[in-house]
Design a protein around this motif. Sequence first.
Motif, PDB file in Angstrom:
ATOM      1  N   VAL A 278      39.915   7.101 -17.749  1.00  0.00           N
ATOM      2  CA  VAL A 278      40.475   5.765 -17.594  1.00  0.00           C
ATOM      3  C   VAL A 278      41.992   5.933 -17.549  1.00  0.00           C
ATOM      4  N   LEU A 279      42.638   5.303 -16.585  1.00  0.00           N
ATOM      5  CA  LEU A 279      44.084   5.444 -16.419  1.00  0.00           C
ATOM      6  C   LEU A 279      44.809   4.175 -16.853  1.00  0.00           C
ATOM      7  N   VAL A 280      45.890   4.353 -17.608  1.00  0.00           N
ATOM      8  CA  VAL A 280      46.817   3.277 -17.941  1.00  0.00           C
ATOM      9  C   VAL A 280      48.163   3.658 -17.333  1.00  0.00           C
ATOM     10  N   GLY A 281      48.789   2.724 -16.640  1.00  0.00           N
ATOM     11  CA  GLY A 281      50.027   3.021 -15.929  1.00  0.00           C
ATOM     12  C   GLY A 281      51.262   2.469 -16.612  1.00  0.00           C
ATOM     13  N   VAL A 282      52.371   3.176 -16.433  1.00  0.00           N
ATOM     14  CA  VAL A 282      53.664   2.730 -16.932  1.00  0.00           C
ATOM     15  C   VAL A 282      54.676   2.828 -15.796  1.00  0.00           C
ATOM     16  N   ALA A 283      55.283   1.720 -15.443  1.00  0.00           N
ATOM     17  CA  ALA A 283      56.404   1.714 -14.502  1.00  0.00           C
ATOM     18  C   ALA A 283      57.664   1.513 -15.332  1.00  0.00           C
ATOM     19  N   VAL A 343      44.786   2.383 -11.752  1.00  0.00           N
ATOM     20  CA  VAL A 343      44.954   2.216 -13.191  1.00  0.00           C
ATOM     21  C   VAL A 343      44.239   0.950 -13.641  1.00  0.00           C
ATOM     22  N   ALA A 344      43.742   0.977 -14.872  1.00  0.00           N
ATOM     23  CA  ALA A 344      43.046  -0.196 -15.407  1.00  0.00           C
ATOM     24  C   ALA A 344      44.022  -1.281 -15.815  1.00  0.00           C
ATOM     25  N   ALA A 345      45.221  -0.873 -16.255  1.00  0.00           N
ATOM     26  CA  ALA A 345      46.213  -1.838 -16.737  1.00  0.00           C
ATOM     27  C   ALA A 345      47.580  -1.170 -16.752  1.00  0.00           C
ATOM     28  N   LEU A 346      48.610  -1.991 -16.943  1.00  0.00           N
ATOM     29  CA  LEU A 346      49.969  -1.504 -17.116  1.00  0.00           C
ATOM     30  C   LEU A 346      50.392  -1.730 -18.570  1.00  0.00           C
ATOM     31  N   ALA A 347      51.344  -0.912 -19.031  1.00  0.00           N
ATOM     32  CA  ALA A 347      51.824  -1.062 -20.408  1.00  0.00           C
ATOM     33  C   ALA A 347      53.300  -0.701 -20.481  1.00  0.00           C
TER      34      ALA A 347
END
Length: 583
Positions: A278-283, A343-347
Amino acid sequence: MLLGALALSGHALAEADRTAQLTVLGIHLLAVSVWVGAIVAVAAALPHPGSLARRLTPAVALSVAVMAVTGLYNAHVNLRDLGQLASSTYGRLLDAKVGLVAVMVVVGLLASLLRTRSRTLRAVEAVVAVAVLTTAGVLAQTPNPVSFPYPSQLDARPAGTPLLSASNGRNLVPIAVTPGVVGANRVIVGVDRTDDNDLPVPVDGVDALEVTATCGCAAGTLRVTMSRVPGSPWFAGDATLGAAGDWTLTARARVAGVLEDPAVETAEVHPAAGPDQVLVGVAADLSGPAGQACQDGVIGLQAAAVEANQQAAVGGDTLRVLAVDSVAGGPAAAVERLRGFHVAALAVPCGDTATTAAIVAAGERAGLPMVGVPEALAAAPWAWTTGLGATGEGVALADQAASHNILSALVIAGHDRHDTREADAAAARLDALGIPVRRLAVDADPPATLAERVRALNPGTVMIVASQGAALPVIQALGALQPSWSPIAGALAASELMSNSLASAGGEWIYKGRINFASEVDPDDTAAIVYASRLEQWYGGRRPSIDGVRGYVAGWVMNNVLRDAGDDRSPQRLVSAIETRFG
């Protein structure tokens, strides 16, 4: 004795709840013994097995019922899900055992109904019983699925974007490979020294950086062209890493014309797509002026993800945190690339006010839930903050000041919406407590002049609620007053001022501990302590920071949301899980 030995030889001995498992297994074996014993007795009875069968029928029926119930319990504790009945060796053997037991039941019923052939059928039943016992013996020695680790537990280390800490023996050399996947990447490198507070600060006079990336694969060695990022202490360059595996990064800095020794670290690079993850992304502006704070937030998020992986909290899938540097192509491009990774969500979006707002807006357009956004942006759909709001922190500041029995207070406030709300809340709380309070704008006068005004007013405490850029010159000027002066109860600063850069450059008031910070993060809180220990374990050379703790807290929230969502990780399901758990 024999039944006890059999129970202790099986999987129950390896279970955490041994007492319950051993008890249930013992009862299961006892029921099996009664049933099989009855079958053997009836098959051997001469010349009238039928009468014995009728006398034993109640005991056999009870034993079959008990065996079925205890067998279901044993299957429940030895299998993670029904799919493992087909996908695992243990599950397939259990299928065979259940099938043979079903045959025994059918044969036993036929023997009771067809009395003319009951002797033959009883013999068949006994043969099948032997097959059941043999299968059960093999099953007891076959590793059950729950004895194997989940995919996420096989290598529970920080997964995702490599954020490394190298050293050349003279200086610290932080290295980030973003997003850290096979293909196009951005390598970000800094050169730091430690100040008197043992905090990392950028080294002055860095002229150039030479970076190579080497893989023990066909890709060989790549030379990365590094350039200083405008307005930032970081150097960055693009690198296409064409293969998965360990890439050795070697960085050599030229400082004041002198080429320093190399600093070497290894980055794990994986394909963006993969099974059981599961991927969580950060920009974030990872190479911008606030690059250290943004990288610390990603590290905190990754530290929380490691805990989720160790506990198999996300259904056993590996939780990876991928970060993309928004400095390179802009916030929208960073979010779009993360969306391309599915990604499933951003954080924890990070950068200056405009950058963070642009990241949140791009995430909203992409239909991605976002956790750990600033309070001012949390009104956007599918965006949630994980910290204390401006009003709550303002009240906390005032209560902290009042606890020192002050007679008066002075609030130095910035102009943005968050600072204004926090200052308003602090002033209102102090007024309600009967403590006189005055207020000055952080830019009401040049810093030196403002510092003199503050000393002339001589408040019991000074409360500073402003951005780092606006507050730092004032804090430095207050510390430079001659003769030196500070409020009787010291000064209080908002949590947005908690940073390594301000601690290093803040001057006398910082060095002599005349400023305390109000924050939603208590350094003695369990989350902060756990984060610090994880940092030491997995990120040697990186220092604890408030941004790291905030990233860790956001990661804890994300872990729980993903666990609650189960196998459905669609944006709609994640939003529902966030709203259900956190409102």
